[in-house]
Motif scaffolding. Structure first.
Motif, PDB file in Angstrom:
ATOM      1  N   LYS A 191       0.823  -1.202   0.000  1.00 45.64           N
ATOM      2  CA  LYS A 191       0.000   0.000   0.000  1.00 45.64           C
ATOM      3  C   LYS A 191       0.862   1.259   0.000  1.00 45.64           C
ATOM      4  O   LYS A 191       0.522   2.267  -0.617  1.00 45.64           O
ATOM      5  CB  LYS A 191      -0.940   0.002   1.208  1.00 45.64           C
ATOM      6  CG  LYS A 191      -2.042  -1.033   1.139  1.00 45.64           C
ATOM      7  CD  LYS A 191      -2.995  -0.886   2.316  1.00 45.64           C
ATOM      8  CE  LYS A 191      -4.153  -1.868   2.215  1.00 45.64           C
ATOM      9  NZ  LYS A 191      -5.121  -1.703   3.336  1.00 45.64           N
ATOM     10  N   LEU A 192       1.980   1.190   0.706  1.00 52.12           N
ATOM     11  CA  LEU A 192       2.913   2.315   0.722  1.00 52.12           C
ATOM     12  C   LEU A 192       3.452   2.583  -0.678  1.00 52.12           C
ATOM     13  O   LEU A 192       3.474   3.726  -1.148  1.00 52.12           O
ATOM     14  CB  LEU A 192       4.069   2.022   1.682  1.00 52.12           C
ATOM     15  CG  LEU A 192       5.199   3.061   1.731  1.00 52.12           C
ATOM     16  CD1 LEU A 192       4.690   4.375   2.286  1.00 52.12           C
ATOM     17  CD2 LEU A 192       6.361   2.541   2.582  1.00 52.12           C
ATOM     18  N   ALA A 193       3.866   1.525  -1.365  1.00 52.84           N
ATOM     19  CA  ALA A 193       4.425   1.674  -2.712  1.00 52.84           C
ATOM     20  C   ALA A 193       3.399   2.165  -3.718  1.00 52.84           C
ATOM     21  O   ALA A 193       3.760   2.753  -4.744  1.00 52.84           O
ATOM     22  CB  ALA A 193       5.003   0.340  -3.169  1.00 52.84           C
ATOM     23  N   ALA A 194       2.120   1.947  -3.426  1.00 57.22           N
ATOM     24  CA  ALA A 194       1.060   2.347  -4.356  1.00 57.22           C
ATOM     25  C   ALA A 194       0.671   3.814  -4.222  1.00 57.22           C
ATOM     26  O   ALA A 194      -0.102   4.327  -5.050  1.00 57.22           O
ATOM     27  CB  ALA A 194      -0.166   1.465  -4.138  1.00 57.22           C
ATOM     28  N   LEU A 195       1.195   4.513  -3.218  1.00 53.14           N
ATOM     29  CA  LEU A 195       0.870   5.925  -3.063  1.00 53.14           C
ATOM     30  C   LEU A 195       1.456   6.736  -4.222  1.00 53.14           C
ATOM     31  O   LEU A 195       2.464   6.361  -4.814  1.00 53.14           O
ATOM     32  CB  LEU A 195       1.418   6.444  -1.736  1.00 53.14           C
ATOM     33  CG  LEU A 195       0.773   5.878  -0.461  1.00 53.14           C
ATOM     34  CD1 LEU A 195       1.510   6.391   0.770  1.00 53.14           C
ATOM     35  CD2 LEU A 195      -0.700   6.247  -0.386  1.00 53.14           C
ATOM     36  N   ASP A 196       0.835   7.854  -4.520  1.00 57.21           N
ATOM     37  CA  ASP A 196       1.306   8.684  -5.628  1.00 57.21           C
ATOM     38  C   ASP A 196       2.622   9.368  -5.280  1.00 57.21           C
ATOM     39  O   ASP A 196       2.977   9.529  -4.108  1.00 57.21           O
ATOM     40  CB  ASP A 196       0.244   9.730  -5.996  1.00 57.21           C
ATOM     41  CG  ASP A 196      -0.056  10.664  -4.836  1.00 57.21           C
ATOM     42  OD1 ASP A 196       0.675  11.657  -4.657  1.00 57.21           O
ATOM     43  OD2 ASP A 196      -1.023  10.390  -4.092  1.00 57.21           O
ATOM     44  N   VAL A 198       3.609  12.427  -5.486  1.00 57.63           N
ATOM     45  CA  VAL A 198       3.521  13.689  -4.754  1.00 57.63           C
ATOM     46  C   VAL A 198       3.472  13.424  -3.255  1.00 57.63           C
ATOM     47  O   VAL A 198       4.160  14.078  -2.456  1.00 57.63           O
ATOM     48  CB  VAL A 198       2.289  14.505  -5.205  1.00 57.63           C
ATOM     49  CG1 VAL A 198       2.113  15.732  -4.314  1.00 57.63           C
ATOM     50  CG2 VAL A 198       2.425  14.921  -6.654  1.00 57.63           C
ATOM     51  N   THR A 199       2.653  12.451  -2.860  1.00 60.66           N
ATOM     52  CA  THR A 199       2.537  12.097  -1.445  1.00 60.66           C
ATOM     53  C   THR A 199       3.852  11.555  -0.901  1.00 60.66           C
ATOM     54  O   THR A 199       4.321  11.961   0.167  1.00 60.66           O
ATOM     55  CB  THR A 199       1.426  11.043  -1.243  1.00 60.66           C
ATOM     56  OG1 THR A 199       0.172  11.606  -1.630  1.00 60.66           O
ATOM     57  CG2 THR A 199       1.353  10.601   0.213  1.00 60.66           C
ATOM     58  N   LEU A 200       4.463  10.659  -1.657  1.00 62.36           N
ATOM     59  CA  LEU A 200       5.718  10.061  -1.197  1.00 62.36           C
ATOM     60  C   LEU A 200       6.815  11.112  -1.070  1.00 62.36           C
ATOM     61  O   LEU A 200       7.594  11.098  -0.109  1.00 62.36           O
ATOM     62  CB  LEU A 200       6.149   8.958  -2.165  1.00 62.36           C
ATOM     63  CG  LEU A 200       5.257   7.706  -2.188  1.00 62.36           C
ATOM     64  CD1 LEU A 200       5.700   6.755  -3.290  1.00 62.36           C
ATOM     65  CD2 LEU A 200       5.277   6.998  -0.832  1.00 62.36           C
ATOM     66  N   ALA A 201       6.875  12.026  -2.013  1.00 64.37           N
ATOM     67  CA  ALA A 201       7.887  13.090  -1.961  1.00 64.37           C
ATOM     68  C   ALA A 201       7.675  13.985  -0.743  1.00 64.37           C
ATOM     69  O   ALA A 201       8.636  14.371  -0.064  1.00 64.37           O
ATOM     70  CB  ALA A 201       7.832  13.920  -3.240  1.00 64.37           C
ATOM     71  N   ALA A 202       6.414  14.288  -0.464  1.00 65.96           N
ATOM     72  CA  ALA A 202       6.110  15.125   0.698  1.00 65.96           C
ATOM     73  C   ALA A 202       6.512  14.428   1.987  1.00 65.96           C
ATOM     74  O   ALA A 202       7.019  15.063   2.926  1.00 65.96           O
ATOM     75  CB  ALA A 202       4.619  15.464   0.715  1.00 65.96           C
ATOM     76  N   TRP A 203       6.295  13.127   2.052  1.00 68.53           N
ATOM     77  CA  TRP A 203       6.655  12.361   3.246  1.00 68.53           C
ATOM     78  C   TRP A 203       8.163  12.277   3.423  1.00 68.53           C
ATOM     79  O   TRP A 203       8.658  12.276   4.551  1.00 68.53           O
ATOM     80  CB  TRP A 203       6.055  10.965   3.166  1.00 68.53           C
ATOM     81  CG  TRP A 203       4.563  10.944   3.377  1.00 68.53           C
ATOM     82  CD1 TRP A 203       3.729  12.030   3.429  1.00 68.53           C
ATOM     83  CD2 TRP A 203       3.743   9.799   3.566  1.00 68.53           C
ATOM     84  NE1 TRP A 203       2.439  11.634   3.629  1.00 68.53           N
ATOM     85  CE2 TRP A 203       2.403  10.259   3.727  1.00 68.53           C
ATOM     86  CE3 TRP A 203       3.977   8.430   3.595  1.00 68.53           C
ATOM     87  CZ2 TRP A 203       1.333   9.402   3.920  1.00 68.53           C
ATOM     88  CZ3 TRP A 203       2.908   7.562   3.800  1.00 68.53           C
ATOM     89  CH2 TRP A 203       1.604   8.049   3.958  1.00 68.53           C
ATOM     90  N   VAL A 204       8.891  12.212   2.318  1.00 67.64           N
ATOM     91  CA  VAL A 204      10.355  12.203   2.405  1.00 67.64           C
ATOM     92  C   VAL A 204      10.840  13.537   2.966  1.00 67.64           C
ATOM     93  O   VAL A 204      11.688  13.585   3.863  1.00 67.64           O
ATOM     94  CB  VAL A 204      10.984  11.940   1.025  1.00 67.64           C
ATOM     95  CG1 VAL A 204      12.489  12.194   1.076  1.00 67.64           C
ATOM     96  CG2 VAL A 204      10.712  10.504   0.581  1.00 67.64           C
ATOM     97  N   ARG A 205      10.302  14.616   2.463  1.00 64.62           N
ATOM     98  CA  ARG A 205      10.744  15.946   2.882  1.00 64.62           C
ATOM     99  C   ARG A 205      10.372  16.240   4.334  1.00 64.62           C
ATOM    100  O   ARG A 205      11.131  16.916   5.044  1.00 64.62           O
ATOM    101  CB  ARG A 205      10.147  17.012   1.957  1.00 64.62           C
ATOM    102  CG  ARG A 205      10.678  16.944   0.526  1.00 64.62           C
ATOM    103  CD  ARG A 205      10.247  18.156  -0.289  1.00 64.62           C
ATOM    104  NE  ARG A 205      10.762  18.085  -1.646  1.00 64.62           N
ATOM    105  CZ  ARG A 205      10.073  17.613  -2.677  1.00 64.62           C
ATOM    106  NH1 ARG A 205       8.822  17.185  -2.518  1.00 64.62           N
ATOM    107  NH2 ARG A 205      10.616  17.580  -3.882  1.00 64.62           N
ATOM    108  N   SER A 206       9.229  15.751   4.770  1.00 61.99           N
ATOM    109  CA  SER A 206       8.793  16.042   6.145  1.00 61.99           C
ATOM    110  C   SER A 206       9.512  15.191   7.188  1.00 61.99           C
ATOM    111  O   SER A 206       9.533  15.532   8.369  1.00 61.99           O
ATOM    112  CB  SER A 206       7.283  15.807   6.270  1.00 61.99           C
ATOM    113  OG  SER A 206       6.974  14.414   6.202  1.00 61.99           O
TER     114      SER A 206
END
Length: 236
Positions: A191-196, A198-206
């Protein structure tokens, strides 16, 4: 761990001192410790980290599967893991409920103070001594409370993303079930890998992605816990 606490008072406890102790026996019933973000990497090397299904949404370092079964205390009641969570290290002090808006009470386990103790004084001339036990505890508790609040805010997107799945932890030996831990959640890798993106990039930055990765890697610690459980079977 904090069942019998009292609010510290400069008048009531004017002549009290902190009892000295190097024992972690107080934590024998503690099977989980909430973690602040700054602790997660270190804790992930020692404990399985999960997310709760109720209550405050904070990462939890799991430490056992039965009452009186903290697997990280040795026979001398010393902590056997390299990292001790802040939840444990704050003992015997704890932050109490708000007395007034924006204020908290500093509380302490009652049997850890006495007028006959040989440890540090709690108060001097009606005030908290700078750098003393209560002053250090106040700083520690205030910082820890702020970190937990910030960690909850950081994890809010994870809680809302619908990528957490229930987990049941079973400890078995020789085909015999020794214990079960429920009411836990883990991140589903698919489910994590299926996220878009934009969401994954935001989570990396935060920094949220770092928390998730530490959590997923920590799940291998189940194996070490099962090894520990062999020498700490029920009745020990």
């Amino acid at each position: 761990m904090f069942e019998n606490v009292v609010a510290l008072d400069s008048k009531v406890h004017a002549d009290h001192r902190l009892k000295r102790s190097n024992s972690f026996a107080f934590a024998k019933n503690v099977l989980g410790a909430p973690l602040a973000m700054s602790e997660i990497t270190k804790a992930s090397r020692e404990y399985p980290i999960f997310f709760p299904t109720s209550g405050r949404f904070l990462p939890v370092a799991q430490m056992g599967y039965r009452k009186d079964g903290n697997l990280y205390l040795d026979k001398e009641n010393q902590w056997s893991a390299r990292y001790i969570p802040a939840h444990i290290r704050r003992f015997p002090f704890v932050m109490g409920e708000k007395k007034e808006l924006g204020e908290y009470l500093i509380m302490i386990v009652k049997d850890r103070i006495s007028t006959n103790a040989d440890g540090e004084v709690l108060f001097k001339d009606g005030s908290i001594p700078t750098g003393g036990a209560v002053d250090r505890a106040r700083t520690f508790l205030t910082d820890f409370q702020k970190e937990l609040i910030n960690t909850e805010a950081l994890l809010k997107p994870l809680q809302d993303a619908d990528i957490l799945v229930p987990k049941v932890y079973k400890v078995e030996e020789g085909g015999k079930l020794l214990g079960t831990v429920t009411d836990l959640q883990v991140v589903d890798a698919e489910k994590l890998a299926a996220l878009d993106d934009v969401t994954l990039a935001a989570w990396v930055r935060s920094g949220l992605m770092g928390v998730i990765m530490a959590h997923l890697q920590s799940l291998d610690n189940w194996n070490s816990q099962k090894s520990l459980s062999v020498s700490k079977s029920p009745g020990d």
